[in-house]
Design an enzyme around this catalytic site. Structure first.
Site, PDB file in Angstrom:
ATOM      1  CE  LYS A 209      -3.435   2.224   2.744  1.00 28.76           C
ATOM      2  NZ  LYS A 209      -4.513   2.302   3.897  1.00 28.76           N
ATOM      3  CE  LYS A 262      -6.043   2.084  -0.333  1.00 27.98           C
ATOM      4  NZ  LYS A 262      -6.408   2.164   1.123  1.00 27.98           N
TER       5      LYS A 262
HETATM    6  C1  PBG Z   1      -7.252   3.095   5.532  1.00 31.17           C
HETATM    7  C2  PBG Z   1      -7.653   2.986   4.316  1.00 31.17           C
HETATM    8  C3  PBG Z   1      -7.545   4.160   3.410  1.00 31.17           C
HETATM    9  C4  PBG Z   1      -7.989   3.692   2.031  1.00 31.17           C
HETATM   10  C5  PBG Z   1      -8.449   2.446   2.337  1.00 31.17           C
HETATM   11  N1  PBG Z   1      -8.076   1.796   3.720  1.00 31.17           N
HETATM   12  C6  PBG Z   1      -7.122   5.591   3.440  1.00 31.17           C
HETATM   13  C7  PBG Z   1      -5.636   5.874   3.760  1.00 31.17           C
HETATM   14  O1  PBG Z   1      -4.650   4.838   3.866  1.00 31.17           O
HETATM   15  O2  PBG Z   1      -5.141   6.978   3.764  1.00 31.17           O
HETATM   16  C8  PBG Z   1      -8.228   4.394   0.955  1.00 31.17           C
HETATM   17  C9  PBG Z   1      -9.151   3.903  -0.270  1.00 31.17           C
HETATM   18  C10 PBG Z   1      -9.369   4.843  -1.246  1.00 31.17           C
HETATM   19  O3  PBG Z   1      -8.831   5.884  -1.346  1.00 31.17           O
HETATM   20  O4  PBG Z   1     -10.409   4.396  -1.894  1.00 31.17           O
HETATM   21  N2  PBG Z   1      -5.918   3.348   6.274  1.00 31.17           N
END
Ligand code: PBG
Length: 337
Positions: A209, A262
């Protein structure tokens, strides 16, 4: 295959790749990648209250819902062919340790029970496991002092993260999806789930991520922006690919059953590398910013929304993703019917 651009195929005019493109039925026979609503996971945002259905400005067609309207929304999506969902909770209160994430009557716990009661095993329920929605500072765990500032305390967060997962499993989650990018999180969660009797609940780890600008609209939707600083000490540098392989290897060794990359679109190379190297189920998260760009351009009449959306999701599948988390899931299910 030889190293020539055409592989072992003879050159032109013996080879004419267009031969397979004239007849649409032939094109269907030779199509390599299939997009199906079975592969899609719809993210949903739930908050306390009744009758709430508040559209998220930057994510048209997506809403903050209360438990009752969530039950209806899931039913409607299921009728269109969407069968898998991932829940994000907006709690009643936030504090330094995100304690509302662990409550039996927490918003996600309530939602899981209500959805299961209403829809049984027709639907698959995943839960995002993180603390950024529940902490008053908006970071993904408990903080401690580090140098001149505050930072997420990795090891102190692991036990409460495991407790959050067990609480969600107890309330009926089918798949646990930790997104906090903490070291050792998958191992801690696996041990937590196993010792609570949930050895059969799979973990879909947000293993790779990235610290991405594409999460902007989501942070409005989940009301979870960091109140100071950024997430660069736990989420990955967009410039790194080899490091993603290391993250994935570690998570698999700790017991992850499925791996998420992601965002998806700027990281299609990472999806492909993970698939080629590890041969495990891979999910791509077509995140909020990717969704918002398509919606905005389509609303301006600059692109054909349906065509571009299907092309994007097909590209994520072609890159190697078995499943896609996407806010387009409802629309796509409708189009593919
Ligand atoms: C929680 C999380 C996030 C997203 C999914 N889980 C936000 C982040 O990490 O700041 C983002 C999902 C999206 O932008 O569609 N940590």
């Amino acid at each position: 295959m030889s190293d020539s651009p055409a592989g072992d195929a003879p050159g032109f005019p013996t080879s004419r790749p267009r031969r397979l493109r004239y007849n649409p039925l032939v094109r269907e026979l030779v199509r390599e990648t299939e997009l199906s609503s079975r592969d899609l996971i719809l993210p949903l945002f739930v908050r306390h209250g009744r009758g709430v259905r508040q559209e998220i400005g930057s994510m048209p067609g997506n809403f903050q819902l209360s438990v009752d309207t969530l039950v209806d929304e899931v039913g409607a999506a299921r009728d269109l062919g969407v069968r898998s969902f991932i829940l994000f909770g907006i709690p009643a209160f936030k504090d330094a340790t995100g304690s509302s994430a662990l409550e039996d009557e927490g918003i996600v716990q309530q939602s899981l029970r209500a959805l299961r009661k209403a829809h049984g095993t027709d639907i698959l329920l995943m839960t995002d496991e993180c603390f950024c929605e529940y902490t008053d500072h908006g970071h993904c765990g408990i903080l401690h002092r580090r140098g001149d500032g505050l930072d997420v305390d990795n090891d102190a967060t692991l036990p409460i993260l495991a407790a959050q997962c067990v609480s969600h499993a107890r309330a009926g989650a089918d798949v646990i999806a930790p997104s906090g990018m903490l070291d050792g999180m998958v191992g801690a969660i696996r041990r937590g789930l196993d010792s609570a009797g949930f050895h059969d609940i799979p973990i879909l780890s947000y293993a790779a991520k990235y610290a991405s600008g594409f999460y902007g609209p989501f942070r409005d939707a989940a009301e979870s922006p960091p109140q100071f600083g950024d997430r660069n000490t736990y989420q990955m540098d967009p410039a790194n690919g080899d490091e993603a392989m290391k993250e994935v290897a570690l998570d698999l060794a700790e017991g992850a059953d499925m791996i998420m990359v992601k965002p998806a679109l700027s990281y299609l190379d990472i999806i492909r590398r993970v698939k080629d190297r590890f041969r495990v189920p891979v999910a791509g998260y077509n995140v909020s910013g990717e969704f918002a760009m398509v919606k905005a351009a389509a609303r301006n009449g600059w692109i054909d929304e349906r065509r571009v959306t299907l092309e994007i999701l097909t590209s994520i599948r072609r890159a190697g993703a078995d499943m896609i988390l996407t806010y387009h899931a409802r629309d796509v299910a409708k189009w593919l019917r």
